[in-house]
Design a protein around this motif. Structure first.
Motif, PDB file in Angstrom:
ATOM      1  N   VAL A   7       0.845  -1.203   0.000  1.00  0.00           N
ATOM      2  CA  VAL A   7       0.000   0.000   0.000  1.00  0.00           C
ATOM      3  C   VAL A   7       0.878   1.249   0.000  1.00  0.00           C
ATOM      4  O   VAL A   7       0.608   2.213  -0.729  1.00  0.00           O
ATOM      5  CB  VAL A   7      -0.972  -0.009   1.209  1.00  0.00           C
ATOM      6  N   THR A   8       1.955   1.228   0.773  1.00  0.00           N
ATOM      7  CA  THR A   8       2.879   2.367   0.812  1.00  0.00           C
ATOM      8  C   THR A   8       3.459   2.634  -0.573  1.00  0.00           C
ATOM      9  O   THR A   8       3.519   3.784  -1.023  1.00  0.00           O
ATOM     10  CB  THR A   8       4.005   2.103   1.833  1.00  0.00           C
ATOM     11  N   LEU A   9       3.879   1.572  -1.267  1.00  0.00           N
ATOM     12  CA  LEU A   9       4.447   1.754  -2.609  1.00  0.00           C
ATOM     13  C   LEU A   9       3.401   2.263  -3.601  1.00  0.00           C
ATOM     14  O   LEU A   9       3.702   3.105  -4.451  1.00  0.00           O
ATOM     15  CB  LEU A   9       5.059   0.441  -3.103  1.00  0.00           C
ATOM     16  N   ILE A  10       2.187   1.765  -3.481  1.00  0.00           N
ATOM     17  CA  ILE A  10       1.116   2.229  -4.372  1.00  0.00           C
ATOM     18  C   ILE A  10       0.820   3.707  -4.117  1.00  0.00           C
ATOM     19  O   ILE A  10       0.639   4.488  -5.060  1.00  0.00           O
ATOM     20  CB  ILE A  10      -0.153   1.371  -4.189  1.00  0.00           C
ATOM     21  N   GLN A  11       0.796   4.091  -2.855  1.00  0.00           N
ATOM     22  CA  GLN A  11       0.512   5.491  -2.515  1.00  0.00           C
ATOM     23  C   GLN A  11       1.635   6.436  -2.931  1.00  0.00           C
ATOM     24  O   GLN A  11       1.404   7.620  -3.120  1.00  0.00           O
ATOM     25  CB  GLN A  11       0.260   5.624  -1.005  1.00  0.00           C
ATOM     26  N   HIS A  12       2.816   5.906  -3.062  1.00  0.00           N
ATOM     27  CA  HIS A  12       3.970   6.723  -3.460  1.00  0.00           C
ATOM     28  C   HIS A  12       4.437   6.311  -4.859  1.00  0.00           C
ATOM     29  O   HIS A  12       5.620   6.163  -5.121  1.00  0.00           O
ATOM     30  CB  HIS A  12       5.105   6.594  -2.431  1.00  0.00           C
TER      31      HIS A  12
ATOM     32  N   VAL B  50       9.267  -2.050 -10.724  1.00  0.00           N
ATOM     33  CA  VAL B  50       9.504  -3.387 -10.165  1.00  0.00           C
ATOM     34  C   VAL B  50      10.072  -3.231  -8.754  1.00  0.00           C
ATOM     35  O   VAL B  50      11.065  -2.532  -8.552  1.00  0.00           O
ATOM     36  CB  VAL B  50      10.475  -4.213 -11.031  1.00  0.00           C
ATOM     37  N   PHE B  51       9.425  -3.918  -7.807  1.00  0.00           N
ATOM     38  CA  PHE B  51       9.835  -3.824  -6.416  1.00  0.00           C
ATOM     39  C   PHE B  51       9.957  -5.219  -5.809  1.00  0.00           C
ATOM     40  O   PHE B  51       9.123  -6.087  -6.063  1.00  0.00           O
ATOM     41  CB  PHE B  51       8.817  -3.014  -5.603  1.00  0.00           C
ATOM     42  N   HIS B  52      10.985  -5.405  -5.003  1.00  0.00           N
ATOM     43  CA  HIS B  52      11.175  -6.651  -4.249  1.00  0.00           C
ATOM     44  C   HIS B  52      10.733  -6.380  -2.819  1.00  0.00           C
ATOM     45  O   HIS B  52      11.401  -5.632  -2.095  1.00  0.00           O
ATOM     46  CB  HIS B  52      12.638  -7.099  -4.288  1.00  0.00           C
ATOM     47  N   ILE B  53       9.610  -6.983  -2.458  1.00  0.00           N
ATOM     48  CA  ILE B  53       9.015  -6.716  -1.152  1.00  0.00           C
ATOM     49  C   ILE B  53       9.247  -7.911  -0.245  1.00  0.00           C
ATOM     50  O   ILE B  53       8.600  -8.957  -0.385  1.00  0.00           O
ATOM     51  CB  ILE B  53       7.504  -6.424  -1.294  1.00  0.00           C
ATOM     52  N   TYR B  54      10.192  -7.762   0.655  1.00  0.00           N
ATOM     53  CA  TYR B  54      10.421  -8.792   1.669  1.00  0.00           C
ATOM     54  C   TYR B  54      11.134  -8.168   2.852  1.00  0.00           C
ATOM     55  O   TYR B  54      11.837  -7.174   2.718  1.00  0.00           O
ATOM     56  CB  TYR B  54      11.204  -9.978   1.110  1.00  0.00           C
ATOM     57  N   ASP B  55      10.907  -8.763   4.008  1.00  0.00           N
ATOM     58  CA  ASP B  55      11.523  -8.277   5.236  1.00  0.00           C
ATOM     59  C   ASP B  55      12.972  -8.731   5.274  1.00  0.00           C
ATOM     60  O   ASP B  55      13.258  -9.921   5.378  1.00  0.00           O
ATOM     61  CB  ASP B  55      10.747  -8.814   6.445  1.00  0.00           C
ATOM     62  N   ALA B  56      13.878  -7.794   5.180  1.00  0.00           N
ATOM     63  CA  ALA B  56      15.303  -8.117   5.153  1.00  0.00           C
ATOM     64  C   ALA B  56      15.870  -8.339   6.554  1.00  0.00           C
ATOM     65  O   ALA B  56      17.057  -8.586   6.705  1.00  0.00           O
ATOM     66  CB  ALA B  56      16.076  -7.008   4.444  1.00  0.00           C
TER      67      ALA B  56
ATOM     68  N   HIS C 226       5.663   6.105  -8.479  1.00  0.00           N
ATOM     69  CA  HIS C 226       6.547   6.866  -9.356  1.00  0.00           C
ATOM     70  C   HIS C 226       6.518   6.174 -10.716  1.00  0.00           C
ATOM     71  O   HIS C 226       6.865   4.994 -10.821  1.00  0.00           O
ATOM     72  CB  HIS C 226       7.995   6.881  -8.822  1.00  0.00           C
ATOM     73  N   LYS C 227       6.132   6.877 -11.705  1.00  0.00           N
ATOM     74  CA  LYS C 227       5.979   6.309 -13.039  1.00  0.00           C
ATOM     75  C   LYS C 227       7.251   5.637 -13.550  1.00  0.00           C
ATOM     76  O   LYS C 227       7.201   4.623 -14.229  1.00  0.00           O
ATOM     77  CB  LYS C 227       5.542   7.423 -14.001  1.00  0.00           C
ATOM     78  N   GLU C 228       8.408   6.176 -13.177  1.00  0.00           N
ATOM     79  CA  GLU C 228       9.668   5.637 -13.699  1.00  0.00           C
ATOM     80  C   GLU C 228      10.132   4.371 -12.976  1.00  0.00           C
ATOM     81  O   GLU C 228      11.061   3.706 -13.409  1.00  0.00           O
ATOM     82  CB  GLU C 228      10.766   6.705 -13.671  1.00  0.00           C
ATOM     83  N   PHE C 229       9.493   4.021 -11.845  1.00  0.00           N
ATOM     84  CA  PHE C 229       9.869   2.816 -11.104  1.00  0.00           C
ATOM     85  C   PHE C 229       8.714   1.825 -11.137  1.00  0.00           C
ATOM     86  O   PHE C 229       7.600   2.166 -10.744  1.00  0.00           O
ATOM     87  CB  PHE C 229      10.199   3.150  -9.645  1.00  0.00           C
TER      88      PHE C 229
ATOM     89  N   ALA D 295      14.784   1.544   0.256  1.00  0.00           N
ATOM     90  CA  ALA D 295      15.037   2.989   0.317  1.00  0.00           C
ATOM     91  C   ALA D 295      13.750   3.778   0.072  1.00  0.00           C
ATOM     92  O   ALA D 295      13.469   4.758   0.775  1.00  0.00           O
ATOM     93  CB  ALA D 295      16.109   3.386  -0.702  1.00  0.00           C
ATOM     94  N   ILE D 296      12.974   3.359  -0.911  1.00  0.00           N
ATOM     95  CA  ILE D 296      11.704   4.052  -1.182  1.00  0.00           C
ATOM     96  C   ILE D 296      10.760   3.892   0.000  1.00  0.00           C
ATOM     97  O   ILE D 296      10.118   4.851   0.432  1.00  0.00           O
ATOM     98  CB  ILE D 296      11.069   3.536  -2.487  1.00  0.00           C
ATOM     99  N   LEU D 297      10.666   2.682   0.543  1.00  0.00           N
ATOM    100  CA  LEU D 297       9.799   2.455   1.700  1.00  0.00           C
ATOM    101  C   LEU D 297      10.250   3.299   2.890  1.00  0.00           C
ATOM    102  O   LEU D 297       9.428   3.897   3.593  1.00  0.00           O
ATOM    103  CB  LEU D 297       9.779   0.971   2.067  1.00  0.00           C
ATOM    104  N   HIS D 298      11.555   3.352   3.101  1.00  0.00           N
ATOM    105  CA  HIS D 298      12.094   4.139   4.209  1.00  0.00           C
ATOM    106  C   HIS D 298      11.749   5.622   4.048  1.00  0.00           C
ATOM    107  O   HIS D 298      11.314   6.285   4.991  1.00  0.00           O
ATOM    108  CB  HIS D 298      13.611   3.943   4.296  1.00  0.00           C
ATOM    109  N   THR D 299      11.942   6.130   2.835  1.00  0.00           N
ATOM    110  CA  THR D 299      11.616   7.534   2.551  1.00  0.00           C
ATOM    111  C   THR D 299      10.134   7.813   2.798  1.00  0.00           C
ATOM    112  O   THR D 299       9.768   8.887   3.263  1.00  0.00           O
ATOM    113  CB  THR D 299      11.988   7.875   1.088  1.00  0.00           C
ATOM    114  N   ALA D 300       9.279   6.819   2.534  1.00  0.00           N
ATOM    115  CA  ALA D 300       7.833   6.969   2.728  1.00  0.00           C
ATOM    116  C   ALA D 300       7.427   6.719   4.180  1.00  0.00           C
ATOM    117  O   ALA D 300       6.243   6.809   4.517  1.00  0.00           O
ATOM    118  CB  ALA D 300       7.089   6.016   1.803  1.00  0.00           C
ATOM    119  N   GLY D 301       8.398   6.377   5.040  1.00  0.00           N
ATOM    120  CA  GLY D 301       8.094   6.189   6.453  1.00  0.00           C
ATOM    121  C   GLY D 301       7.767   4.759   6.868  1.00  0.00           C
ATOM    122  O   GLY D 301       7.371   4.513   8.004  1.00  0.00           O
TER     123      GLY D 301
END
Length: 191
Positions: free
Chosen positions: A71-76, A83-89, A78-81, A161-167
């Motif tokens: 949901v965070t990625l959808i709300q933020h 593909v995202f790898h979503i997993y708890d590191a 960015h047309k140029e990005f 990094a994107i998730l972190h920037t979005a909080g």
């Protein structure tokens, strides 16, 4: 030419190892169809893990945290990005996982490679017990060793990094989470 190249606004989410909710440990209704969970069940049922796995890690991506990340990625968006790898590191060492199992009353010992192979061979000889290995049987190498290595290394720094920037921050996979995970699996009599 893909639809994304035709200016369709889309994102591709590559998900990690989806596990129980972080909030309460509840997991999917069709838990018996989850390969990772079947591995955990087998380890709990044979009360053993080979010592060569102790310094390997396990990835847990709690489903509620995964959904929040999506949901965070959808709300933020960015047309140029796309593909995202979503997993708890925040991985958990198998050594620590075994400790948490033991602390929660599920006794699991670590065996040498030869002792683990002997245990597996013994269980395979007994018709009434060989099904206990169902969760790991596809993971065996030639000497009944468990093979979980891969040449594929998932990198998620960009997504994190994107998730972190979005909080958004992934939760810590710790004793409290594993206790909820185990308690739920025990409550449904899976382990």
């Amino acid at each position: 030419k893909s639809k994304i190249e035709d200016e369709l606004e889309a994102q591709i989410f590559r998900l990690g190892n989806i596990t129980s909710r972080y909030s309460d440990g509840v997991f999917q209704k069709n838990h018996t169809e989850n390969a990772f969970l079947n591995r955990i069940q087998t380890i709990c049922n044979i009360h053993s893990v080979p010592d060569y796995l102790l310094d390997s890690y396990i990835e847990f991506t709690p489903v509620d945290s995964c959904a929040e990340a999506m949901v965070t990625l959808i709300q933020h968006y960015h047309k140029e990005f796309s593909v995202f790898h979503i997993y708890d590191a925040n991985h958990l060492w198998i050594r620590d996982f075994v400790t948490y199992l033991n602390q929660n009353g599920i006794l699991v010992k670590h065996l040498s490679a030869s002792d683990f192979e002997a245990l597996v061979n013994k269980l395979l000889q007994e018709d009434t017990k060989k099904d206990i290995l169902a969760g790991i049987v596809n993971d065996f190498g030639p000497k009944k060793e468990l093979v979980y290595t891969s040449d594929i290394h998932i990198v998620s720094e960009f997504t994190r990094a994107i998730l972190h920037t979005a909080g958004f921050h992934w939760p810590e996979i710790d004793a409290t989470y594993i206790q909820k995970y185990i308690t739920y699996l025990q409550s449904i009599h899976f382990i």
